[in-house]
Design a protein around this motif. Structure first.
Motif, PDB file in Angstrom:
ATOM      1  N   UNK A 136      47.175  68.575  48.777  1.00  0.00           N
ATOM      2  CA  UNK A 136      47.892  68.341  50.198  1.00  0.00           C
ATOM      3  C   UNK A 136      46.846  69.014  51.301  1.00  0.00           C
ATOM      4  N   UNK A 137      46.278  70.351  50.885  1.00  0.00           N
ATOM      5  CA  UNK A 137      45.418  70.952  52.027  1.00  0.00           C
ATOM      6  C   UNK A 137      43.985  71.189  51.487  1.00  0.00           C
ATOM      7  N   UNK A 138      43.208  71.148  52.399  1.00  0.00           N
ATOM      8  CA  UNK A 138      41.704  71.388  52.209  1.00  0.00           C
ATOM      9  C   UNK A 138      41.346  72.537  51.588  1.00  0.00           C
ATOM     10  N   UNK A 139      42.177  73.656  52.017  1.00  0.00           N
ATOM     11  CA  UNK A 139      42.047  74.983  51.096  1.00  0.00           C
ATOM     12  C   UNK A 139      41.814  74.833  49.719  1.00  0.00           C
ATOM     13  N   UNK A 140      42.743  73.693  49.275  1.00  0.00           N
ATOM     14  CA  UNK A 140      43.030  73.877  47.870  1.00  0.00           C
ATOM     15  C   UNK A 140      41.870  72.901  47.110  1.00  0.00           C
ATOM     16  N   UNK A 141      41.114  72.587  47.875  1.00  0.00           N
ATOM     17  CA  UNK A 141      39.988  71.816  47.137  1.00  0.00           C
ATOM     18  C   UNK A 141      39.080  72.792  46.413  1.00  0.00           C
ATOM     19  N   UNK A 142      38.747  73.984  47.046  1.00  0.00           N
ATOM     20  CA  UNK A 142      37.602  74.669  46.392  1.00  0.00           C
ATOM     21  C   UNK A 142      37.882  76.233  46.229  1.00  0.00           C
ATOM     22  N   UNK A 143      39.132  76.412  46.154  1.00  0.00           N
ATOM     23  CA  UNK A 143      39.414  78.009  46.114  1.00  0.00           C
ATOM     24  C   UNK A 143      39.592  78.308  44.637  1.00  0.00           C
ATOM     25  N   UNK A 144      38.956  77.975  43.600  1.00  0.00           N
ATOM     26  CA  UNK A 144      39.071  78.419  42.426  1.00  0.00           C
ATOM     27  C   UNK A 144      37.820  77.955  41.819  1.00  0.00           C
ATOM     28  N   UNK A 145      37.469  78.453  40.476  1.00  0.00           N
ATOM     29  CA  UNK A 145      36.299  78.002  39.765  1.00  0.00           C
ATOM     30  C   UNK A 145      36.478  76.495  39.158  1.00  0.00           C
ATOM     31  N   UNK A 146      37.573  76.265  38.819  1.00  0.00           N
ATOM     32  CA  UNK A 146      37.855  74.974  38.237  1.00  0.00           C
ATOM     33  C   UNK A 146      37.938  73.955  39.239  1.00  0.00           C
ATOM     34  N   UNK A 147      38.593  74.275  40.326  1.00  0.00           N
ATOM     35  CA  UNK A 147      38.687  73.415  41.537  1.00  0.00           C
ATOM     36  C   UNK A 147      37.353  73.004  42.124  1.00  0.00           C
ATOM     37  N   UNK A 148      36.420  73.961  42.394  1.00  0.00           N
ATOM     38  CA  UNK A 148      35.268  73.447  43.139  1.00  0.00           C
ATOM     39  C   UNK A 148      34.335  72.769  42.114  1.00  0.00           C
ATOM     40  N   UNK A 149      34.603  72.956  40.788  1.00  0.00           N
ATOM     41  CA  UNK A 149      33.508  72.172  39.910  1.00  0.00           C
ATOM     42  C   UNK A 149      34.072  70.674  39.836  1.00  0.00           C
ATOM     43  N   UNK A 150      35.408  70.718  40.037  1.00  0.00           N
ATOM     44  CA  UNK A 150      35.990  69.073  40.100  1.00  0.00           C
ATOM     45  C   UNK A 150      35.772  68.458  41.394  1.00  0.00           C
ATOM     46  N   UNK A 151      35.735  69.227  42.405  1.00  0.00           N
ATOM     47  CA  UNK A 151      35.593  68.606  44.020  1.00  0.00           C
ATOM     48  C   UNK A 151      34.225  68.343  43.904  1.00  0.00           C
ATOM     49  N   UNK A 152      33.150  68.920  43.410  1.00  0.00           N
ATOM     50  CA  UNK A 152      31.912  68.829  43.515  1.00  0.00           C
ATOM     51  C   UNK A 152      31.048  68.071  42.519  1.00  0.00           C
ATOM     52  N   UNK A 153      31.896  67.506  41.648  1.00  0.00           N
ATOM     53  CA  UNK A 153      31.518  66.695  40.450  1.00  0.00           C
ATOM     54  C   UNK A 153      30.474  67.332  39.834  1.00  0.00           C
ATOM     55  N   UNK A 154      30.826  68.729  39.185  1.00  0.00           N
ATOM     56  CA  UNK A 154      29.977  69.475  38.281  1.00  0.00           C
ATOM     57  C   UNK A 154      30.298  69.437  36.957  1.00  0.00           C
ATOM     58  N   UNK A 155      29.631  69.172  36.160  1.00  0.00           N
ATOM     59  CA  UNK A 155      29.893  69.146  34.657  1.00  0.00           C
ATOM     60  C   UNK A 155      29.000  69.739  33.842  1.00  0.00           C
ATOM     61  N   UNK A 156      29.251  69.697  32.278  1.00  0.00           N
ATOM     62  CA  UNK A 156      28.109  70.368  31.348  1.00  0.00           C
ATOM     63  C   UNK A 156      26.967  69.641  31.536  1.00  0.00           C
TER      64      UNK A 156
END
Length: 196
Positions: free
Chosen positions: A119-139
């Motif tokens: 719902x909010x942009x804040x929630x896009x990247x305010x956590x280690x699992x969130x930022x990897x998901x938002x930035x398409x970072x994987x193994x």
DNA sequence: TGTCCGATTGGT
DNA sequence: CCAATCGGACAG
């Protein structure tokens, strides 16, 4: 563009962690570019750090990247759901790393929104699992050099020491006396700091 | 081989 | 507070 070289990471994890605050992390691929600013990190010190995956000199399939040279990524999957992004620091066989816990979107926020329903942009990247998901970072970035075309750092503005908060690391209750070490660093008052 | 669990997150 | 969800750590 002042891309951070591997050399930047060949220092103690605590020092690298402090110096990473305010730097940019860039995710670039065919068709998109996302730029974020690092606002929260944690240092993991190595064999003596009970919070570290490398505590006691443990070397496993998962944490093998930690034993490589400073300047490669350590990415692991947690809870079967999320990825955590770290950068290895120090020299070879000195298993230290810095966990990127939160970032602030600077450029390409549409791409982040596309990758995470929130719902909010804040929630896009305010956590280690969130930022990897938002930035398409994987193994696929595990053990890769930071001097990489798809995921790399670049120089940000210098951060004043009085703008940095030092706190205990998150979710490491198992780490006994190490759980109170002040190895979590974040930018004072920043909106994108992870919860707690 | 079998069991257990997490450097997290989202929903009650 | 609790479930989701699974690769890997570790015991046997």
């Amino acid at each position: 563009m002042r891309c951070l070289k591997e050399e930047f990471f060949k220092k103690l994890a605590k020092k690298v962690a402090l110096e990473l605050l305010g730097q940019y992390l860039i995710r670039e691929c065919h068709g998109f570019k996302v730029v974020v600013r690092i606002v929260e990190v944690e240092a993991y010190l190595g064999a003596k750090d009970k919070a570290s995956h490398a505590y006691g000199g443990r070397r496993t399939k998962r944490n093998n990247a930690m034993y490589q040279r400073g300047g490669v990524f350590y990415v692991y999957k947690i809870y079967g759901l999320y990825h955590c992004l770290n950068v290895v620091t120090g020299i070879n066989n000195s298993p230290q790393a810095v966990l990127i816990r939160a970032v602030e979107p600077i450029e390409g926020i549409e791409r982040l929104r596309k990758n995470r329903a929130t719902k909010t942009d804040k929630n896009l990247t305010n956590g280690p699992g969130k930022l990897t998901q938002a930035m398409e970072i994987n193994s696929s970035f595990n053990s890769q050099s930071v001097e990489n075309k798809e995921l790399y750092f670049s120089r940000g503005e210098k951060i004043k020491i009085n703008q940095i908060i030092k706190a205990p690391r998150i979710n490491i209750d198992y780490a006994e006396e190490c759980k109170d070490l002040l190895l979590r660093f974040y930018l004072k008052g920043n909106k994108f700091i992870s919860a707690k």
